[in-house]
Design a protein around this motif. Structure first.
Motif, short mmCIF file in Angstrom:
data_model
loop_
_atom_site.label_atom_id
_atom_site.label_comp_id
_atom_site.label_asym_id
_atom_site.label_seq_id
_atom_site.Cartn_x
_atom_site.Cartn_y
_atom_site.Cartn_z
N LEU A 81 0.84 -1.19 0.00
CA LEU A 81 0.00 0.00 0.00
C LEU A 81 0.89 1.25 0.00
O LEU A 81 1.86 1.32 0.77
CB LEU A 81 -0.91 0.04 1.23
CG LEU A 81 -2.17 -0.83 1.26
CD1 LEU A 81 -1.83 -2.31 1.21
CD2 LEU A 81 -2.98 -0.52 2.51
N TYR A 82 0.57 2.19 -0.86
CA TYR A 82 1.27 3.48 -0.83
C TYR A 82 0.59 4.38 0.18
O TYR A 82 -0.55 4.80 -0.01
CB TYR A 82 1.28 4.13 -2.22
CG TYR A 82 1.87 5.52 -2.20
CD1 TYR A 82 3.24 5.72 -1.97
CD2 TYR A 82 1.06 6.64 -2.39
CE1 TYR A 82 3.78 6.99 -1.94
CE2 TYR A 82 1.60 7.92 -2.36
CZ TYR A 82 2.96 8.09 -2.13
OH TYR A 82 3.49 9.35 -2.08
N VAL A 83 1.29 4.65 1.29
CA VAL A 83 0.72 5.46 2.38
C VAL A 83 1.78 6.45 2.83
O VAL A 83 2.71 6.09 3.56
CB VAL A 83 0.29 4.57 3.58
CG1 VAL A 83 -0.37 5.43 4.64
CG2 VAL A 83 -0.62 3.45 3.13
N PRO A 84 1.70 7.71 2.40
CA PRO A 84 2.65 8.71 2.89
C PRO A 84 2.65 8.76 4.41
O PRO A 84 1.60 8.88 5.04
CB PRO A 84 2.12 10.02 2.28
CG PRO A 84 1.37 9.59 1.06
CD PRO A 84 0.73 8.27 1.44
N GLY A 85 3.83 8.59 5.00
CA GLY A 85 3.90 8.52 6.46
C GLY A 85 3.26 7.26 6.97
O GLY A 85 2.27 7.30 7.71
N ALA A 86 3.79 6.10 6.54
CA ALA A 86 3.14 4.82 6.78
C ALA A 86 2.89 4.53 8.26
O ALA A 86 1.94 3.83 8.60
CB ALA A 86 3.98 3.69 6.17
N LYS A 87 3.72 5.08 9.12
CA LYS A 87 3.55 4.79 10.55
C LYS A 87 2.22 5.32 11.08
O LYS A 87 1.72 4.85 12.11
CB LYS A 87 4.71 5.36 11.37
CG LYS A 87 4.84 6.88 11.29
CD LYS A 87 6.06 7.35 12.07
CE LYS A 87 6.23 8.85 11.96
NZ LYS A 87 5.12 9.61 12.53
N ASP A 88 1.63 6.31 10.39
CA ASP A 88 0.35 6.85 10.83
C ASP A 88 -0.84 6.08 10.28
O ASP A 88 -1.99 6.40 10.62
CB ASP A 88 0.23 8.32 10.40
CG ASP A 88 1.26 9.21 11.10
OD1 ASP A 88 1.65 8.88 12.23
OD2 ASP A 88 1.66 10.22 10.49
N PHE A 89 -0.57 5.09 9.44
CA PHE A 89 -1.67 4.32 8.83
C PHE A 89 -2.55 3.68 9.89
O PHE A 89 -3.77 3.58 9.73
CB PHE A 89 -1.08 3.25 7.91
CG PHE A 89 -2.10 2.29 7.35
CD1 PHE A 89 -2.91 2.67 6.28
CD2 PHE A 89 -2.26 1.02 7.89
CE1 PHE A 89 -3.85 1.79 5.76
CE2 PHE A 89 -3.20 0.14 7.37
CZ PHE A 89 -4.00 0.53 6.31
#
Length: 328
Positions: A23-31
């Motif tokens: 998954l492309y999630v800018p700032g993945a830690k906030d997902f």
């Protein structure tokens, strides 16, 4: 360790397996933050309530009676199965197995709830790229049209692709072998968990016009004998086989070769389904897991048999995660 109430959602239901690219999630830690997941839950709810997919038409490819059974749309919820990095205790809640880390999506109607479980395993599978989240294995229990809507939403929101996870015969056999090996470490667990084993063997070219597959059933009391014979065969094996070397399949292969002259290593034969008392798994990507046995010792903790059963189930899911991860 005191058992908790409830049964993990993956149990006692038939799921269709899919693989999911990162998954492309800018700032993945906030997902994983609650506010973020709630945002996607609202957006997905809006998409399935749109003019193109009204609640009463959700199951366009299903029978009319299935549509009527669902009733009006109520809510959509996205929530974390287990916070990444948390310690896992083998209990019967939604967190009961280490591999049950990931995301749960529930779409609730008045008379039905549909579920998607996006699993990531014990190890952190976030890519070195901080803008990617890996949830390689997706277990879905949704009508076809709703499943298509979910796939479309994931693609548009996260630039990801969801595809059916097809399993080959070798993976099915490895899964069964791993499960039996883990359960066999505790005789009580083996007796309680492993029941009659059923395998479906498919032929790439029908032997006869009406003979495309055969089913093989091994009674529970005979399984130990196949394992014992298979260990002898495996130890003496000098040639390679198309299956991962394992005691049970080696014993079964020897038995079928002698009794009905059926060679499991023949190119035209494929194991297409396996089932026992704990799970059923098909080559087309259908999975049904039954909740592991519960047994308590005098201290109110899980006994050795219960722990062995849980380890076996966890190992099974880990192998499926590896199969999905290897194709994403």
């Amino acid at each position: 360790m005191v058992p908790k109430e409830g049964i993990a959602p993956i149990y006692n239901a038939t799921y269709t397996l899919f693989r999911l690219s990162p998954l492309y999630v800018p700032g993945a830690k906030d997902f994983w933050l609650e506010d973020n997941l709630s945002f996607h839950a609202r957006r997905f709810a809006e998409s399935i309530q749109s003019d193109n997919l009204r609640p009463t038409n959700l199951v366009l490819e299903e029978a009319e009676e299935t549509i009527n059974k669902s009733g009006p749309f109520k809510q959509c919820r996205w929530h974390v199965l287990q916070q990444p990095g948390d310690d896992i205790e083998p209990v019967r809640s939604a967190d009961d197995l280490g591999v049950l880390q990931g995301l749960q999506v529930n779409v609730e109607y008045e008379r039905a709830t549909y579920t998607a479980l996006l699993l990531k395993g014990v190890e952190s599978t976030e890519d070195a790229n901080r803008d990617q989240v890996r949830l390689p294995l997706v277990c879905i229990r949704m009508p076809a049209a709703l499943r298509s809507s979910f796939s479309y939403y994931m693609a548009s929101a996260f630039d990801t692709r969801m595809e059916p996870l097809q399993l080959n015969g070798a993976t099915l056999c490895e899964t069964l072998e791993s499960f039996l090996k883990e359960c066999a470490e505790d005789e009580d667990s083996f007796e309680k968990t492993v029941k009659e084993i059923q395998l479906s063997l498919s032929f790439n070219k029908p032997i006869q016009p009406t003979l495309k597959s055969i089913d093989v059933a091994i009674k529970r009391e005979d399984v130990a004998g196949f394992l014992a014979q298979g260990r002898i065969v495996s130890a003496a094996q000098t040639t390679s086989t198309k299956f991962i070397a394992g005691a049970f399949m080696s014993g079964l292969q020897k038995y079928l070769q002698v009794q009905i002259a059926l060679n499991l290593n023949a190119d035209q034969i494929t194991v297409s389904k396996i089932a026992c008392g704990a799970f059923a798994l098909g080559r087309e990507g259908k999975l049904k897991l039954f909740a592991p046995n519960v047994g308590l010792n005098d201290d109110g903790e899980y006994d050795d048999a219960a722990m062995a059963s849980r380890r076996a189930t966890g190992q099974l899911l880990q192998l499926l995660l590896q199969a999905a991860f290897g194709n994403t």
